[in-house]
Motif scaffolding. Structure first.
Motif, PDB file in Angstrom:
ATOM      1  N   ALA A   7     -11.740  45.404   5.210  1.00  9.04           N
ATOM      2  CA  ALA A   7     -11.306  44.230   5.989  1.00  9.04           C
ATOM      3  C   ALA A   7     -12.081  44.216   7.295  1.00  9.04           C
ATOM      4  CB  ALA A   7      -9.805  44.293   6.267  1.00  9.04           C
ATOM      5  N   PRO A   8     -12.281  43.059   7.854  1.00  4.69           N
ATOM      6  CA  PRO A   8     -12.986  43.018   9.151  1.00  4.69           C
ATOM      7  C   PRO A   8     -12.143  43.695  10.234  1.00  4.69           C
ATOM      8  CG  PRO A   8     -12.200  40.832   8.534  1.00  4.69           C
ATOM      9  CD  PRO A   8     -11.942  41.726   7.374  1.00  4.69           C
ATOM     10  N   ALA A   9     -12.810  44.134  11.280  1.00  3.57           N
ATOM     11  CA  ALA A   9     -12.118  44.788  12.393  1.00  3.57           C
ATOM     12  C   ALA A   9     -11.160  43.805  13.061  1.00  3.57           C
ATOM     13  CB  ALA A   9     -13.135  45.289  13.407  1.00  3.57           C
ATOM     14  N   ALA A  10     -10.080  44.316  13.625  1.00  3.84           N
ATOM     15  CA  ALA A  10      -9.082  43.468  14.272  1.00  3.84           C
ATOM     16  C   ALA A  10      -9.706  42.708  15.433  1.00  3.84           C
ATOM     17  CB  ALA A  10      -7.930  44.327  14.764  1.00  3.84           C
ATOM     18  N   GLY A  11      -9.499  41.389  15.479  1.00  4.01           N
ATOM     19  CA  GLY A  11     -10.007  40.550  16.554  1.00  4.01           C
ATOM     20  C   GLY A  11     -11.431  40.092  16.377  1.00  4.01           C
ATOM     21  N   SER A  12     -12.076  40.463  15.256  1.00  7.32           N
ATOM     22  CA  SER A  12     -13.482  40.083  15.075  1.00  7.32           C
ATOM     23  C   SER A  12     -13.652  38.734  14.385  1.00  7.32           C
ATOM     24  CB  SER A  12     -14.215  41.159  14.278  1.00  7.32           C
ATOM     25  OG  SER A  12     -13.726  41.174  12.945  1.00  7.32           O
ATOM     26  N   THR A  13     -12.592  38.175  13.843  1.00  8.27           N
ATOM     27  CA  THR A  13     -12.694  36.878  13.168  1.00  8.27           C
ATOM     28  C   THR A  13     -11.709  35.892  13.773  1.00  8.27           C
ATOM     29  OG1 THR A  13     -11.062  37.500  11.515  1.00  8.27           O
ATOM     30  CG2 THR A  13     -13.367  37.927  10.976  1.00  8.27           C
ATOM     31  N   ARG A  14     -12.033  34.595  13.609  1.00  4.14           N
ATOM     32  CA  ARG A  14     -11.168  33.536  14.122  1.00  4.14           C
ATOM     33  C   ARG A  14     -10.745  32.626  12.997  1.00  4.14           C
ATOM     34  NH1 ARG A  14     -14.542  30.879  18.948  1.00  4.14           N
ATOM     35  NH2 ARG A  14     -15.364  32.796  19.837  1.00  4.14           N
ATOM     36  N   ASN A  15      -9.559  32.063  13.115  1.00  2.74           N
ATOM     37  CA  ASN A  15      -9.113  31.049  12.164  1.00  2.74           C
ATOM     38  C   ASN A  15      -9.270  29.679  12.811  1.00  2.74           C
ATOM     39  OD1 ASN A  15      -8.400  32.855  10.183  1.00  2.74           O
ATOM     40  ND2 ASN A  15      -6.314  33.108  10.963  1.00  2.74           N
ATOM     41  N   ARG A  16     -10.491  29.144  12.790  1.00  4.39           N
ATOM     42  CA  ARG A  16     -10.718  27.812  13.320  1.00  4.39           C
ATOM     43  C   ARG A  16     -11.605  27.045  12.350  1.00  4.39           C
ATOM     44  NH1 ARG A  16     -15.855  27.298  15.537  1.00  4.39           N
ATOM     45  NH2 ARG A  16     -16.875  29.271  16.059  1.00  4.39           N
ATOM     46  N   LYS A  17     -11.489  25.710  12.413  1.00  2.00           N
ATOM     47  CA  LYS A  17     -12.310  24.867  11.549  1.00  2.00           C
ATOM     48  C   LYS A  17     -13.740  24.902  12.046  1.00  2.00           C
ATOM     49  CE  LYS A  17      -8.827  21.299  11.469  1.00  2.00           C
ATOM     50  NZ  LYS A  17      -8.644  19.876  11.693  1.00  2.00           N
ATOM     51  N   ARG A  18     -14.701  25.136  11.147  1.00  2.00           N
ATOM     52  CA  ARG A  18     -16.109  25.003  11.510  1.00  2.00           C
ATOM     53  C   ARG A  18     -16.532  23.609  11.084  1.00  2.00           C
ATOM     54  NH1 ARG A  18     -20.114  28.528   9.676  1.00  2.00           N
ATOM     55  NH2 ARG A  18     -21.223  28.160  11.620  1.00  2.00           N
ATOM     56  N   GLY A  20     -18.677  20.054  10.919  1.00  2.00           N
ATOM     57  CA  GLY A  20     -20.049  19.561  10.909  1.00  2.00           C
ATOM     58  C   GLY A  20     -21.051  20.555  10.362  1.00  2.00           C
ATOM     59  N   ARG A  21     -20.634  21.388   9.394  1.00  2.00           N
ATOM     60  CA  ARG A  21     -21.537  22.389   8.836  1.00  2.00           C
ATOM     61  C   ARG A  21     -21.831  22.102   7.359  1.00  2.00           C
ATOM     62  NH1 ARG A  21     -22.189  22.869  13.315  1.00  2.00           N
ATOM     63  NH2 ARG A  21     -22.185  24.708  14.676  1.00  2.00           N
ATOM     64  N   GLY A  22     -21.948  20.822   7.022  1.00  2.00           N
ATOM     65  CA  GLY A  22     -22.354  20.446   5.670  1.00  2.00           C
ATOM     66  C   GLY A  22     -21.184  20.135   4.763  1.00  2.00           C
ATOM     67  N   PRO A  23     -21.483  19.513   3.620  1.00  2.00           N
ATOM     68  CA  PRO A  23     -20.432  19.068   2.711  1.00  2.00           C
ATOM     69  C   PRO A  23     -19.679  20.213   2.042  1.00  2.00           C
ATOM     70  CG  PRO A  23     -22.592  18.683   1.764  1.00  2.00           C
ATOM     71  CD  PRO A  23     -22.809  19.115   3.165  1.00  2.00           C
ATOM     72  N   GLY A  24     -20.298  21.381   1.916  1.00  2.00           N
ATOM     73  CA  GLY A  24     -19.635  22.500   1.256  1.00  2.00           C
ATOM     74  C   GLY A  24     -18.464  23.042   2.065  1.00  2.00           C
ATOM     75  N   SER A  25     -18.462  22.796   3.361  1.00  2.00           N
ATOM     76  CA  SER A  25     -17.392  23.323   4.203  1.00  2.00           C
ATOM     77  C   SER A  25     -16.110  22.506   4.069  1.00  2.00           C
ATOM     78  CB  SER A  25     -17.830  23.320   5.673  1.00  2.00           C
ATOM     79  OG  SER A  25     -17.940  21.987   6.151  1.00  2.00           O
ATOM     80  N   GLY A  26     -16.244  21.285   3.548  1.00  2.00           N
ATOM     81  CA  GLY A  26     -15.090  20.397   3.480  1.00  2.00           C
ATOM     82  C   GLY A  26     -14.832  19.692   4.800  1.00  2.00           C
ATOM     83  N   LYS A  27     -15.586  20.033   5.839  1.00  5.13           N
ATOM     84  CA  LYS A  27     -15.433  19.406   7.148  1.00  5.13           C
ATOM     85  C   LYS A  27     -16.776  18.860   7.631  1.00  5.13           C
ATOM     86  CE  LYS A  27     -11.134  20.845   7.854  1.00  5.13           C
ATOM     87  NZ  LYS A  27     -10.820  21.171   6.472  1.00  5.13           N
ATOM     88  N   GLY A  28     -17.641  18.472   6.708  1.00  8.77           N
ATOM     89  CA  GLY A  28     -18.936  17.900   7.067  1.00  8.77           C
ATOM     90  C   GLY A  28     -18.821  16.393   7.154  1.00  8.77           C
TER      91      GLY A  28
END
Length: 148
Positions: A7-18, A20-28
């Motif tokens: 698992a990634p180290a504690a505090g190294s990842t964020r739960n936020r929408k990325r 405008g990063r293309g159609p594969g992200s679902g938020k392009g």
């Protein structure tokens, strides 16, 4: 160590929408802004009090009141205050410099002497304005009330 325990180290990842990063992200594409309209454009900022096109509250309410631009503000000083100053400092003349030095007003303020309190000392008072009762009380003891 097993692969399923990694698992990634504690505090190294964020739960936020990325966004405008293309159609594969679902938020392009429109990047969650929708199609057309002011909110979709870059540089949009809502005005304070904007109510979606409805007439804003500050424009629905009637204007009222009057502000006199020629009004003169005075700092009120009572006769009791003058009596305290004369007793404490042994002053027979009280002017603007003495009141400023005692911390009762600033150099930009105008002062008006009011007749609240008891005056027992003979004083020469210099001020911008006086109430009639204050002038009478000062002159009754033999003092003078000089208006600037």
């Amino acid at each position: 160590m097993k692969l399923h325990t990694l698992a990634p180290a504690a505090g190294s990842t964020r739960n936020r929408k990325r966004i405008g990063r293309g159609p594969g992200s679902g938020k392009g594409g429109t990047s969650t802004r929708g199609h057309k309209g002011a909110k979709q454009r870059s540089g949009y900022s809502k005005k304070i009090g904007f109510e979606g096109g409805q007439m804003p509250l500050q424009r629905r309410l009637p204007k009222f009141g009057f502000k006199n631009i020629n009004r003169v503000e005075y700092k009120a000083i009572n006769l009791s205050t003058l009596q305290e100053l004369s007793e404490k400092n042994q002053w027979s003349k009280i002017g603007l410099d003495e009141l400023i030095g005692a911390g009762y007003l600033s150099s930009k303020q105008k002062v008006k002497i009011l007749a609240n309190g008891e005056l027992t000392a003979k004083l020469d008072v210099v001020a911008h304005a006086f109430s009639k009762a204050a002038v009478a009380a000062i002159e009754a003891l033999g003092g003078t009330a000089t208006k600037l």
